[in-house]
Design a protein around this motif. Structure first.
Motif, PDB file in Angstrom:
ATOM      1  N   ALA A  98       0.552  -1.385  -0.037  1.00  0.00           N
ATOM      2  CA  ALA A  98       0.138  -0.328   0.082  1.00  0.00           C
ATOM      3  C   ALA A  98       1.047   1.470  -0.159  1.00  0.00           C
ATOM      4  O   ALA A  98       0.738   1.704   1.338  1.00  0.00           O
ATOM      5  N   ALA A  99       1.517   1.794  -0.790  1.00  0.00           N
ATOM      6  CA  ALA A  99       2.573   2.216  -1.443  1.00  0.00           C
ATOM      7  C   ALA A  99       1.836   3.908  -1.153  1.00  0.00           C
ATOM      8  O   ALA A  99       1.708   5.048  -0.908  1.00  0.00           O
ATOM      9  N   SER A 100       0.454   3.500  -1.342  1.00  0.00           N
ATOM     10  CA  SER A 100      -0.461   5.207  -0.957  1.00  0.00           C
ATOM     11  C   SER A 100      -1.176   5.209  -0.052  1.00  0.00           C
ATOM     12  O   SER A 100      -2.347   6.218   0.459  1.00  0.00           O
ATOM     13  N   GLY A 101      -0.992   4.352   1.137  1.00  0.00           N
ATOM     14  CA  GLY A 101      -1.365   4.491   2.034  1.00  0.00           C
ATOM     15  C   GLY A 101      -2.721   3.264   2.246  1.00  0.00           C
ATOM     16  O   GLY A 101      -3.227   2.645   1.145  1.00  0.00           O
ATOM     17  N   VAL A 102      -3.201   2.211   3.229  1.00  0.00           N
ATOM     18  CA  VAL A 102      -4.101   1.051   3.882  1.00  0.00           C
ATOM     19  C   VAL A 102      -5.175   1.088   2.600  1.00  0.00           C
ATOM     20  O   VAL A 102      -5.906   0.870   2.155  1.00  0.00           O
ATOM     21  N   PRO A 103      -6.411   2.621   3.007  1.00  0.00           N
ATOM     22  CA  PRO A 103      -7.236   2.717   2.922  1.00  0.00           C
ATOM     23  C   PRO A 103      -7.199   2.391   1.469  1.00  0.00           C
ATOM     24  O   PRO A 103      -8.772   2.884   0.523  1.00  0.00           O
ATOM     25  N   ARG A 104      -6.520   4.679   0.704  1.00  0.00           N
ATOM     26  CA  ARG A 104      -6.727   3.876  -0.540  1.00  0.00           C
ATOM     27  C   ARG A 104      -5.969   3.209  -1.367  1.00  0.00           C
ATOM     28  O   ARG A 104      -6.913   2.848  -2.517  1.00  0.00           O
ATOM     29  N   GLU A 105      -5.422   2.109  -0.706  1.00  0.00           N
ATOM     30  CA  GLU A 105      -4.885   0.614  -1.928  1.00  0.00           C
ATOM     31  C   GLU A 105      -6.635  -0.673  -1.534  1.00  0.00           C
ATOM     32  O   GLU A 105      -6.743  -0.461  -2.527  1.00  0.00           O
ATOM     33  N   ILE A 106      -7.141  -0.278  -0.821  1.00  0.00           N
ATOM     34  CA  ILE A 106      -8.526  -1.361  -0.461  1.00  0.00           C
ATOM     35  C   ILE A 106      -9.394   0.065  -1.870  1.00  0.00           C
ATOM     36  O   ILE A 106      -9.980  -1.084  -2.257  1.00  0.00           O
ATOM     37  N   VAL A 107      -9.497   0.621  -2.011  1.00  0.00           N
ATOM     38  CA  VAL A 107     -10.754   1.345  -2.324  1.00  0.00           C
ATOM     39  C   VAL A 107     -10.038   1.252  -4.036  1.00  0.00           C
ATOM     40  O   VAL A 107     -10.613   0.582  -4.762  1.00  0.00           O
ATOM     41  N   HIS A 108      -8.945   1.618  -4.476  1.00  0.00           N
ATOM     42  CA  HIS A 108      -8.186   1.084  -5.438  1.00  0.00           C
ATOM     43  C   HIS A 108      -8.817  -0.667  -5.908  1.00  0.00           C
ATOM     44  O   HIS A 108      -8.733  -0.941  -7.368  1.00  0.00           O
ATOM     45  N   GLU A 109      -7.839  -1.269  -5.177  1.00  0.00           N
ATOM     46  CA  GLU A 109      -8.336  -2.562  -5.586  1.00  0.00           C
ATOM     47  C   GLU A 109      -9.782  -3.047  -5.758  1.00  0.00           C
ATOM     48  O   GLU A 109     -10.352  -3.394  -6.720  1.00  0.00           O
ATOM     49  N   ALA A 110     -10.575  -2.165  -4.955  1.00  0.00           N
ATOM     50  CA  ALA A 110     -12.451  -2.648  -5.325  1.00  0.00           C
ATOM     51  C   ALA A 110     -12.568  -2.237  -6.385  1.00  0.00           C
ATOM     52  O   ALA A 110     -13.393  -3.076  -7.418  1.00  0.00           O
ATOM     53  N   ARG A 111     -11.733  -1.310  -7.106  1.00  0.00           N
ATOM     54  CA  ARG A 111     -12.107  -0.507  -7.898  1.00  0.00           C
ATOM     55  C   ARG A 111     -11.297  -1.200  -9.342  1.00  0.00           C
ATOM     56  O   ARG A 111     -12.600  -0.961  -9.979  1.00  0.00           O
ATOM     57  N   THR A 112     -10.644  -1.883  -9.363  1.00  0.00           N
ATOM     58  CA  THR A 112     -10.210  -2.562 -10.039  1.00  0.00           C
ATOM     59  C   THR A 112     -10.519  -4.039 -10.645  1.00  0.00           C
ATOM     60  O   THR A 112     -10.740  -4.442 -11.601  1.00  0.00           O
ATOM     61  N   TRP A 113     -11.105  -4.702  -9.370  1.00  0.00           N
ATOM     62  CA  TRP A 113     -11.552  -5.793  -8.981  1.00  0.00           C
ATOM     63  C   TRP A 113     -13.068  -5.865  -9.324  1.00  0.00           C
ATOM     64  O   TRP A 113     -13.679  -6.859  -9.373  1.00  0.00           O
ATOM     65  N   ASN A 114     -13.257  -4.288  -9.623  1.00  0.00           N
ATOM     66  CA  ASN A 114     -14.650  -4.300  -9.938  1.00  0.00           C
ATOM     67  C   ASN A 114     -15.809  -4.943  -8.670  1.00  0.00           C
ATOM     68  O   ASN A 114     -16.936  -6.016  -9.157  1.00  0.00           O
ATOM     69  N   ALA A 115     -15.359  -4.238  -7.168  1.00  0.00           N
ATOM     70  CA  ALA A 115     -16.097  -5.329  -6.584  1.00  0.00           C
ATOM     71  C   ALA A 115     -17.764  -4.483  -6.259  1.00  0.00           C
ATOM     72  O   ALA A 115     -17.735  -3.447  -6.233  1.00  0.00           O
ATOM     73  N   ASP A 116     -18.296  -5.314  -5.640  1.00  0.00           N
ATOM     74  CA  ASP A 116     -19.767  -5.209  -5.772  1.00  0.00           C
ATOM     75  C   ASP A 116     -19.675  -4.453  -4.089  1.00  0.00           C
ATOM     76  O   ASP A 116     -20.842  -3.040  -3.884  1.00  0.00           O
ATOM     77  N   LEU A 117     -19.098  -5.220  -3.188  1.00  0.00           N
ATOM     78  CA  LEU A 117     -19.631  -4.925  -1.890  1.00  0.00           C
ATOM     79  C   LEU A 117     -18.248  -5.045  -1.056  1.00  0.00           C
ATOM     80  O   LEU A 117     -16.915  -5.870  -1.191  1.00  0.00           O
TER      81      LEU A 117
END
Length: 220
Positions: free
Chosen positions: A146-165
Motif C-alpha cells: 500500500a504505497a499510497s496508504g492502506v485505505p486508498r489501496e483497498i479502494v483502488h483494488e475494489a474498483r480495479t476488481w469491480n467489487a460490488d461490496l
C-alpha cells in the motif's frame, strides 16, 4: 452531539430488535468534516456489536446482484466477524470473495522505508481463504504493497476488481481516535464506490503458501 444521539438511538433499537445487520446511508463526509460536523454512520460503527452496511448516496445504481466481495483484513480480533459476514453474504448471492491484505509501507529507522513482511501477510490471507473454502465459498487472495496508504489501496483494488461490496473489520475505536491512529473503517467510507460493511468484534467479548508476488491466486 446530534450524531451521537441519533447513532445511540439506532444502535439501541437494533439491540432491542435483535437485528443481525444495520444498514444506513452516508452523506460521504470527509474525515475532517465528519469529525467536526458529526457523522451518524461513523458513530454507529463505533457503537454497534453487529455489522454495519454503509452506502453512499448516488454512487452506485440501485439493485443488481452482488457477485464480487472484497474482504479487507488486517489481522485483529475483528477478522472472524468480518469473515462471518462475508460468508453469509457470499452464500446468499453466490459471490466470489477477494481476500485482501494491503501491506503497509512506513518510514523506519533513518527514514528508510519499512514494508510489512510477505510471510506475515501471506499467512493471514491463506488462513482466511481456507476458512472461506471450507464454507464452500470461492476465494482469491492478494497482498499488494500500500504505497499510497492502506485505505486508498483497498479502494483502488475494489474498483480495479469491480467489487460490488467491501467487507472490513472495525477496531471499535472512538470517533476521534481512528483519525489519529489510522482506523480503516472510518477512513475508507467517504471515498469508496462500493457499499461498505464494517464488522466489529462484540464489546463483550504456519508457514505461508507461496504464490507469485503481486498476483492474485485462486484457491478451490
Amino acid at each position: 452531539s446530534a450524531a451521537d444521539d441519533v447513532a445511540g438511538t439506532i444502535v439501541g433499537v437494533s439491540r432491542e430488535f435483535g437485528s443481525g445487520l444495520i444498514a444506513l446511508g452516508s452523506r460521504g463526509l470527509s474525515d475532517l468534516s465528519g469529525l467536526f460536523r458529526g457523522s451518524v454512520s461513523h458513530r454507529v460503527i463505533a457503537l454497534s456489536d453487529v455489522p454495519v452496511l454503509v452506502v453512499r448516496s448516488g454512487i452506485r445504481p440501485p439493485g443488481g446482484p452482488i457477485r464480487r466481495i472484497l474482504l479487507a483484513i488486517a489481522g485483529g480480533d475483528e477478522v472472524p466477524h468480518a469473515i462471518e459476514a462475508a460468508v453469509t453474504i457470499a452464500k446468499a448471492t453466490d459471490a466470489t470473495v477477494l481476500v485482501l491484505h494491503a501491506r503497509y509501507l512506513v518510514a523506519g529507522i533513518d527514514s528508510l522505508p519499512y514494508i510489512e513482511p510477505d510471510e506475515y501477510a501471506e499467512t493471514m490471507v491463506v488462513t482466511v481463504v481456507r476458512k472461506l473454502s471450507e464454507a464452500g465459498i470461492h476465494a482469491v487472495a492478494y497482498v499488494p504493497v500500500a504505497a499510497s496508504g492502506v485505505p486508498r489501496e483497498i479502494v483502488h483494488e475494489a474498483r480495479t476488481w469491480n467489487a460490488d461490496l467491501i467487507v472490513i473489520g472495525s477496531r471499535r475505536l472512538s470517533d476521534l481516535a481512528p483519525r489519529l491512529l489510522g482506523g480503516l473503517d472510518l477512513a475508507l467510507i467517504p471515498p469508496t464506490a462500493p457499499p461498505v460493511t464494517a464488522c466489529a468484534a462484540p464489546s463483550s467479548r504456519k508457514a505461508a503458501m507461496p504464490w507469485p508476488r503481486n498476483a492474485r491466486r485462486s484457491f478451490s
